[in-house]
Motif scaffolding. Structure first.
Motif: not given
Length: 524
Positions: A2, A65, A133-134, A164-166, A168-169, A172
């Protein structure tokens, strides 16, 4: 792994430029407005030939992206005023050319994202796009150039950038759940009413919510009425504050007023139309309010009583702790200090805001929902009216203090809809029970039992539709009606009913014991 990215204003600003680059890649004729950072992220304004849709936002995210993956550098370049204006006009960027004229610097700063986008900007920015980041685009709203309604209409795209991508998820997932909990979706899904305008959040109450609204109205009225028992005069429904104020002031002027009459109170209600409720999503303004206007003396503001009653109402409805914001043009004002002290005494978290409005003090009381969004459900205004006078104890003519208290029953109703997904607990359920005949042969018996229970203070509805028993049970479960009562052959023969409390089948209960049985369950 991550990967953790840094998120600060520099990163948000850089993300905004990347978004603008992506928009221009997809819509080459777009004209760019301003693009500042915000507390939660950033936005950029665009003049576009088409109305953006959620699908367009997804496409823009895809381009973002791609730009991030290219590791494009951010570079600064400087031009003189004439070069800057010509550079922008050659690219059709009329809004940025207009901004150059308002900049006093002799050298005008620009920043480029690689070779794909250059914009008027002082910076700073990150070194390259891979350090972002994302990014997610959250919404698009209409606005105007320079926030001036006389200028061209633009579209404002909001975005966020994550560490972090975490994260971001998680965001969502949270937004997906927020959509499911949206009260307008719940109203439509559960058949609680008719949504007239989703953008303005205007809807018509169905039977169930009308009953719940009336319950909340009565509960609220009980607490409001405890502020003062003196001279409560009911007024008609109002759609404009100006109309209500004119009537109230006219009533006050009907005779010479004395300090002995204070506090003098008029109750009011405001609606767009009878039975139509809603909230303007953009302004957050509740369109349905009830409350009172109270004329009093500076020595008797009754503010602590008022706050106590709001807290009691919040506790009664099992709502979360309230937060407050106090607005005034003078934070040293003695009344402002007094109000802040009361809120502090009651352990109510509050912000103090300085405004240019010199009309008095405004207190906004709000609730935070599951997602941390504030819901402004109550407002208290305190001002001194120089249009009105009363005779003080010392025989002098004085100006009364005017306290305007408004609470949105519709706002509380909407909050509860989202809190409980439309499945209300038995304490506030629109109906305490539903009676379902096994078939149409027992409709008359069902109606008789309904009348019997309603006459004994138990709120009951009947389901006399020609639908299957399974569908009727399922519909009652969706609306979370706490008690189901079934009437069929064996029930009529034994002068009883079959009871189901929530998900538990109780079995046969004699009609003679029905009231006590149901009351015992409701009081648990």
């Amino acid at each position: 792994m991550n990967v953790i990215f840094k998120v600060n204003d520099e990163v948000k600003h850089s993300a905004a430029h990347v978004m603008a680059a992506a928009v221009l890649k997809l819509f080459p004729d777009a004209k760019v407005g301003i693009g500042p950072v915000t507390k939660d992220g950033f936005y950029y304004d665009f003049d576009l030939s088409k109305k953006l849709t959620p699908l367009d936002l997804n496409k823009i995210e895809g381009e973002i992206n791609q730009i991030i993956l290219q590791k494009l550098p951010f570079r600064q370049k400087v031009m003189n005023r004439e070069e800057a204006i010509n550079f922008l006009l050659m690219r059709g960027q009329i809004y940025k050319a207009e901004l150059v004229n308002s900049i006093e610097d002799t050298e005008i700063s620009f920043f480029s994202v690689g070779d794909i986008f250059t914009d008027l900007c002082r910076g700073p920015h990150v070194d390259n796009t891979s350090l972002l980041g994302p990014i997610i685009l959250t919404k698009v709203e209409d606005t105007y150039w320079n926030e001036d309604v006389r200028r061209p209409r633009l579209q404002r795209i909001y975005g966020m950038v994550f560490n972090t991508l975490e994260d971001y998820e998680k965001y969502k997932k949270l937004k997906a759940e927020e959509k499911v909990r949206d009260y307008l979706n719940i109203i439509e899904k559960n058949g609680y009413g008719k949504v007239l305008d989703k953008k303005e959040s205007i809807y018509i109450l169905g039977e169930d919510l009308s009953i719940l609204y009336s319950k909340l109205d009565k509960i609220t009225d009980t607490f409001l009425g405890a502020v003062t028992d003196k001279n409560i005069l009911l007024q008609p429904f109002y759609t404009k504050w100006e109309e209500m104020q004119k009537d109230l002031f006219s009533n006050f002027k009907l005779k010479e007023r004395s300090y002995k009459e204070m506090p003098l109170t008029w109750q009011f209600r405001t609606f767009l139309e009878e039975s139509i409720l809603g909230k303007n999503r953009e302004s957050g303004q509740n369109l349905d309010m009830q409350g009172f206007v109270l004329f009093t003396t500076p020595a008797n503001l009754l503010m602590e009583n008022l706050i106590n009653n709001v807290l009691a109402l919040i506790s009664k409805l099992e709502l979360p702790a309230i937060e407050a914001e106090i607005e005034s043009d003078d934070l040293s004002d003695i009344t402002f200090t007094q109000v802040s002290g009361i809120l502090q005494k009651k352990l109510i978290s509050h912000n103090k805001v300085v405004t240019k409005d010199s009309s008095g003090i405004l207190i906004k009381l709000s609730l935070k929902d599951y997602f941390g969004n504030p819901w402004n459900i109550c407002q208290i205004g305190i001002s001194t009216s120089t249009e009105l006078t009363y005779t003080s104890k010392s025989k002098n003519k004085e100006f009364p203090v005017v306290i305007t208290f408004g609470i949105s029953i519709g706002g509380i109703l909407r909050f509860l809809l989202e809190k409980y997904y439309g499945k209300f607990p038995k304490e506030i359920s629109p109906y305490q029970a539903i009676i379902i005949p096994i078939n149409r042969k027992f409709i008359e018996n069902t109606i008789q039992i309904s009348e019997f229970l309603n006459n004994n203070g138990i709120s009951v509805k009947t389901d006399l539709r020609a639908s299957s028993l399974k569908k009727k049970i399922r519909d009652a479960e969706i609306k979370s009606i706490p008690i189901m009562i079934f009437v069929g052959e064996k029930e009529v023969a034994s002068e009883s009913v079959s009871l189901r409390y929530e998900s538990t089948n109780i079995g046969l209960v004699a009609l003679d014991h029905l009231i006590d049985n149901i009351t015992g369950f409701l009081n648990k």
